[in-house]
Design an enzyme around this catalytic site. Structure first.
Site, mmCIF file in Angstrom:
data_model
loop_
_atom_site.group_PDB
_atom_site.id
_atom_site.type_symbol
_atom_site.label_atom_id
_atom_site.label_comp_id
_atom_site.label_asym_id
_atom_site.label_seq_id
_atom_site.Cartn_x
_atom_site.Cartn_y
_atom_site.Cartn_z
ATOM 1 N N ASN A 120 -33.597 -40.234 41.051
ATOM 2 C CA ASN A 120 -35.020 -39.947 40.793
ATOM 3 C C ASN A 120 -35.231 -38.790 39.822
ATOM 4 O O ASN A 120 -36.220 -38.751 39.093
ATOM 5 C CB ASN A 120 -35.743 -39.617 42.103
ATOM 6 C CG ASN A 120 -36.260 -40.879 42.769
ATOM 7 O OD1 ASN A 120 -36.497 -41.878 42.103
ATOM 8 N ND2 ASN A 120 -36.418 -40.835 44.085
ATOM 9 N N CYS A 383 -32.007 -44.468 50.720
ATOM 10 C CA CYS A 383 -31.749 -44.997 49.366
ATOM 11 C C CYS A 383 -31.262 -43.895 48.426
ATOM 12 O O CYS A 383 -31.055 -44.115 47.251
ATOM 13 C CB CYS A 383 -32.958 -45.731 48.801
ATOM 14 S SG CYS A 383 -34.154 -44.675 48.016
ATOM 15 N N PHE A 384 -31.043 -42.692 48.966
ATOM 16 C CA PHE A 384 -30.350 -41.606 48.260
ATOM 17 C C PHE A 384 -31.039 -41.219 46.952
ATOM 18 O O PHE A 384 -30.372 -40.907 45.954
ATOM 19 C CB PHE A 384 -28.874 -41.979 48.004
ATOM 20 C CG PHE A 384 -28.282 -42.826 49.103
ATOM 21 C CD1 PHE A 384 -28.299 -42.371 50.408
ATOM 22 C CD2 PHE A 384 -27.755 -44.082 48.840
ATOM 23 C CE1 PHE A 384 -27.806 -43.157 51.444
ATOM 24 C CE2 PHE A 384 -27.264 -44.872 49.861
ATOM 25 C CZ PHE A 384 -27.290 -44.406 51.170
ATOM 26 N N CYS A 385 -32.374 -41.243 46.956
ATOM 27 C CA CYS A 385 -33.140 -40.891 45.742
ATOM 28 C C CYS A 385 -32.762 -41.787 44.573
ATOM 29 O O CYS A 385 -32.820 -41.347 43.410
ATOM 30 C CB CYS A 385 -32.939 -39.430 45.336
ATOM 31 S SG CYS A 385 -33.602 -38.267 46.491
ATOM 32 N N ASN A 386 -32.304 -42.988 44.857
ATOM 33 C CA ASN A 386 -31.877 -43.883 43.781
ATOM 34 C C ASN A 386 -32.535 -45.243 44.000
ATOM 35 O O ASN A 386 -31.884 -46.209 44.403
ATOM 36 C CB ASN A 386 -30.346 -43.990 43.786
ATOM 37 C CG ASN A 386 -29.821 -44.570 42.493
ATOM 38 O OD1 ASN A 386 -30.443 -45.475 41.928
ATOM 39 N ND2 ASN A 386 -28.709 -44.062 42.019
#
Ligand SMILES: Cc1ncc(COP(=O)(O)O)c(C=O)c1O
Length: 467
Positions: A120, A383-386
């Protein structure tokens, strides 16, 4: 480091892991600090007095000397020539990315090309591009490996455009992660030359790559490289870098000035002049008590050898992947679905997955988060900032997401419900410098003993707070 094995270092320098029974599997979240790094910090602060680096006095000069020394250490670590690259200290990789986004000369003739699996903190660049009329193009990741196709990338970089009216303008900016923090995919560094040949600048996100890989800026020459040092050696937090080609840096236009960035300024006459080096990008007082610890961390990593760390993590990752894909329920059904490459080619030590029940249903990642935490395992879920890699993993195509902007979902759970998804996050296990086979064994034992032959259930789980 001589012949000391990484296993011995685990005991000598990362002994707190086994002392406290930790199975640490979140190196993509943060690296871990060696005891010697902490001792070096304390010793330095006790031995001298360090003042604000913005003056000439002795305590200030002591700080400046160490900050400049750390700048040199970063350049050496990346094999970058000081005449060609500048090192700008930032709070983290996100801060470095923002420095580029807010100052990049996007206009209606230029584009921002992003691989879909950006973090992100890079995806957010599109808001700067949009505000200045530039188009953003997202290059999708393709299942099952969730890599980006060479042809798709080439197409995104060659689409017709209007010629620039100013000669030093570029066609735009390509921004991609050298390693995805979701899938562990390592994208080709050869894309940098290809993008340059098509008139693009390149921002390389090296945050997830640097902890276990060498980046040689004499061999590949991205215009901007962003990184967070706590990811590489755990301590200090709050220090990252933008390493930028001086020529590309000179083409940026900062939207403001601040303390530390100017040669002179007048309030009455309303003008300012920025410094003409990296300090023009360092807003306010640097983190001068922690920046010297970056040099300590780099010395530490060098004494072990990045190539050695790379090989060790590669072996452990191959072992983890091989055994995960072999896990079976009593009825023969697989227990694990991997998102991203299931082999060890061109990938790092980050493995994202979901557990499956005997009927093939996804086990809710919140259950795995709670139960792994209770077992002393530190891993990550979500979602791990992805979001782009997540959309690729869960097959959320443009068609399925059509109109989602207008849904106005108030929470992640509501959003997932609109998408008809039973669960909406992955489980991420990531290995690093201090990982050993016992960590891998304990994780696999946990998975096997907790989820084999167990039906998936979602009752009683906490709502998801963020994606
Ligand atoms: C690939 C990648 N880029 C950028 C970031 C952002 O790093 P930071 O939060 O330290 O700014 C991360 C953090 O996880 C990352 O993995």
């Amino acid at each position: 480091m001589g012949s000391i094995q990484l296993e011995e270092l685990r005991t000598a320098e990362y002994g707190y892991l086994d002392r406290d029974g930790h199975v640490y599997l979140d190196y993509a979240g943060a690296g871990l600090a060696a005891d010697c790094q902490l001792r070096a910090h304390e010793k330095r602060l006790r031995a001298a007095v360090f003042g604000n680096p913005h003056s000439e006095n002795p305590t200030s000069a002591a700080s400046t000397a160490l900050v400049e020394s750390a700048r040199g250490a970063v350049l050496r670590h990346l094999n970058a020539a000081s005449g060609e690259y500048a090192v700008i200290f930032t709070p983290n990789a996100t801060g470095a990315s923002r420095l580029v986004g807010e100052a990049y000369r996007f206009d209606s003739h230029s584009r921002l090309v992003l691989t879909a699996d950006n973090h992100n903190s890079v995806v957010g660049l599109r808001e700067f591009a949009r505000r200045r009329g530039a188009r953003t193009v997202s290059v999708p990741v393709r299942p099952p490996d969730l890599r980006v196709g060479d042809t798709a990338l080439a197409e995104a970089l060659t689409t017709p455009w209007a010629p620039p009216t100013v000669t030093d303008r570029r066609r735009g900016l390509l921004a991609y992660p050298a390693q995805s923090n979701f899938t562990g995919v390592q994208h080709p560094l050869g894309w940098i030359d290809r993008a340059h040949a098509r008139g693009y600048d390149v921002l390389l996100d090296a945050a997830a790559f640097l902890p276990t890989n060498s980046l040689d800026l004499a061999a590949v020459q991205p215009d901007f490289v962003v990184m967070s040092w706590y990811k590489v050696f755990g301590y200090p937090t709050g220090v990252g870098c933008l390493v930028a080609r001086r020529e590309a840096l000179a083409r940026l236009r900062r939207p403001w000035f601040s303390g530390g960035t100017i040669v002179a300024v007048s309030v009455e006459a309303d003008w300012h002049r920025l410094t003409d080096d990296e300090t023009a990008f360092e807003d306010g007082t640097l983190n001068f008590l922690s920046i010297p610890d970056v040099e300590v961390g780099l010395d530490w990593v060098r004494s072990i050898g990045t190539d050695r760390i790379h090989r060790r993590v590669g072996v452990l990752t191959a072992e983890l992947l091989g055994r995960l894909t072999g896990l079976r329920h009593g009825n023969g059904a697989p227990m694990v679905r991997i998102y991203g490459p299931a082999d060890d080619r061109d990938r790092g030590g980050t493995v994202s997955l979901n557990l499956l029940d005997p009927g093939g249903l996804l086990v809710d990642e919140r259950l795995v988060a709670a139960e792994s935490a209770a077992a002393g395992i530190s891993l990550r879920t979500g979602c791990f900032c992805n979001p782009g890699a997540g959309e690729g993993a869960f097959d959320l195509t443009g068609e399925r997401l059509e109109g989602s902007r207008r849904w106005g979902a108030a929470s992640v759970d509501e959003y997932l419900a609109r998408l008809g998804m039973r669960t909406g996050g992955a489980v991420r296990v990531s290995l690093g410098l201090a990982s050993n086979l016992a960590d891998v064994d304990r994780f696999l034992d946990f998975v096997d003993s907790t989820y084999r032959d167990r039906p998936a259930a979602t009752e009683g789980l906490e709502p998801r707070r963020r994606c």
